[in-house]
Design a protein around this motif. Structure first.
Motif, mmCIF file in Angstrom:
data_model
loop_
_atom_site.group_PDB
_atom_site.id
_atom_site.type_symbol
_atom_site.label_atom_id
_atom_site.label_comp_id
_atom_site.label_asym_id
_atom_site.label_seq_id
_atom_site.Cartn_x
_atom_site.Cartn_y
_atom_site.Cartn_z
ATOM 1 N N VAL A 148 0.844 -1.205 0.000
ATOM 2 C CA VAL A 148 0.000 0.000 0.000
ATOM 3 C C VAL A 148 0.881 1.258 0.000
ATOM 4 O O VAL A 148 0.732 2.131 0.857
ATOM 5 C CB VAL A 148 -1.031 0.013 1.150
ATOM 6 C CG1 VAL A 148 -2.093 -1.049 0.921
ATOM 7 C CG2 VAL A 148 -0.408 -0.196 2.541
ATOM 8 N N GLY A 250 -0.740 -2.988 -3.919
ATOM 9 C CA GLY A 250 -1.590 -1.861 -3.546
ATOM 10 C C GLY A 250 -3.049 -2.255 -3.482
ATOM 11 O O GLY A 250 -3.457 -3.315 -3.975
ATOM 12 N N PHE A 259 -3.700 3.883 -5.560
ATOM 13 C CA PHE A 259 -2.832 2.935 -6.263
ATOM 14 C C PHE A 259 -3.442 2.585 -7.616
ATOM 15 O O PHE A 259 -4.599 2.175 -7.697
ATOM 16 C CB PHE A 259 -2.672 1.664 -5.423
ATOM 17 C CG PHE A 259 -1.817 0.607 -6.072
ATOM 18 C CD1 PHE A 259 -0.441 0.717 -6.084
ATOM 19 C CD2 PHE A 259 -2.404 -0.507 -6.666
ATOM 20 C CE1 PHE A 259 0.350 -0.265 -6.669
ATOM 21 C CE2 PHE A 259 -1.626 -1.500 -7.248
ATOM 22 C CZ PHE A 259 -0.244 -1.380 -7.254
ATOM 23 N N HIS A 281 -6.820 1.180 2.443
ATOM 24 C CA HIS A 281 -5.451 1.343 2.930
ATOM 25 C C HIS A 281 -5.120 0.473 4.140
ATOM 26 O O HIS A 281 -3.992 -0.035 4.257
ATOM 27 C CB HIS A 281 -5.208 2.815 3.279
ATOM 28 C CG HIS A 281 -3.759 3.154 3.492
ATOM 29 N ND1 HIS A 281 -2.836 3.139 2.469
ATOM 30 C CD2 HIS A 281 -3.063 3.500 4.615
ATOM 31 C CE1 HIS A 281 -1.649 3.480 2.936
ATOM 32 N NE2 HIS A 281 -1.758 3.694 4.236
#
Length: 307
Positions: A148, A250, A259, A281
């Motif tokens: 991430v 991501g 992302f 996230h």
């Protein structure tokens, strides 16, 4: 999000404190070794934390998995954060953090339990951006993992609602105008809709769950001027220069560090391997997304040591 993995299992590692100096400041670090370590130097992983990251915050499940896989793992606190010395507290300057991570890497290479020729960088969130920059500048390393990752500060800034961004700006300017006086702080993580540097993607829920799982004390504040450092920081520009195997994972629903897998794939850098997972996230730190993420990472690490 579900509970942190392995909370019911005995630790797979033995840990010992260590420390290093970065720009004259003593930084706290922890070296973790497999529970059955026989004394031979091991391949090692340096953990590089993100925006408000400190040791034990969200990362214990990774310690477990990596040491079970036969790696030594070192985590550390940036100057002014966690158990490290340094003033001001809880302040962020990306360039200084990369300097500090490089100092941690230099220290890790000196430890007798570590095979200095087989070190992997691991970074998450803002730390993932730092790892991308470091990977481009350390061709001697075995590999790197960025999960991430915050690759484009401008994209991260654009994801913040306008009124919140204006308020951030006012607080940051007020902090700068204090000059030598005490810093102005704002909450680092807040409940959804409340004022803080991070209130999206279940940030507050993740903090509550991590504190419950580890019993850690967390200083939930950040200097307001730190907010000004995000936009100019664009570590994704280093992706084209990486020459070591690098895994980037991501989240497709990430609003903290947006992302786009295709943007990385378009670089046609054969050293980069990318995966996108259906997560925001903070979900990758917890089940069920954690199992998917760690599966990619362990497979990648296995391929590195087999080379």
């Amino acid at each position: 999000m579900q509970s942190i993995r392995h909370a019911h299992l005995p630790p797979s590692f033995q840990s010992s404190p260590t420390s290093f100096v970065s720009a004259g400041v003593s930084c706290a670090a922890t070296l973790m070794l497999p529970a059955d370590h026989d004394g031979r130097p091991l391949p090692a992983i340096l953990l590089v934390h993100g925006w408000g990251g400190i040791q034990k915050a969200l990362t214990p499940p990774f310690y477990e998995e990596f040491t079970r896989a036969g790696f030594a793992v070192m985590s550390f606190d940036y100057p002014g954060w966690g158990e490290s010395e340094g003033q001001p507290r809880n302040d962020i300057k990306p360039a200084q953090r990369v300097r500090d991570a490089n100092a941690a890497l230099a220290h890790l290479k000196t430890l007798p339990q570590v095979d200095a020729k087989r070190i992997v960088l691991w970074g998450s969130s803002l730390g993932g951006g730092h790892v991308v920059e470091m990977a481009a500048n350390h061709p001697e390393l075995l590999g790197a993992i960025a999960q991430v990752p915050m690759l484009d500060g401008i994209a991260a800034v654009r994801a913040v609602p306008l009124l919140r961004m204006l308020r951030f700006g006012l607080y940051a300017i007020a902090d700068l105008l204090r000059f030598g006086r005490r810093r102005l702080y704002i909450p680092l993580i807040s409940e959804p809709g409340a004022f803080g540097s991070m209130d999206r993607d279940d940030a507050h829920k993740a903090l509550v769950m991590a504190k419950a799982a580890t019993g850690m004390n967390y200083d939930n504040r950040i200097t307001a001027r730190s907010l000004l450092t995000m936009g100019p920081y664009r570590p994704g520009q280093w992706l084209k220069d990486i020459r070591i195997p690098t895994l980037i994972v991501g989240g497709t629903r990430d609003t903290v560090a947006p992302f786009t897998k295709s943007n990385i794939d378009r670089l046609n850098n054969p050293h980069l391997q990318t995966h996108a997972i259906d997560a925001h996230h903070f979900e990758p730190y917890f089940e069920p997304a954690f199992s998917e993420l760690i599966g990619y990472e362990l497979k990648f690490l296995k391929s590195l040591v087999a080379r």
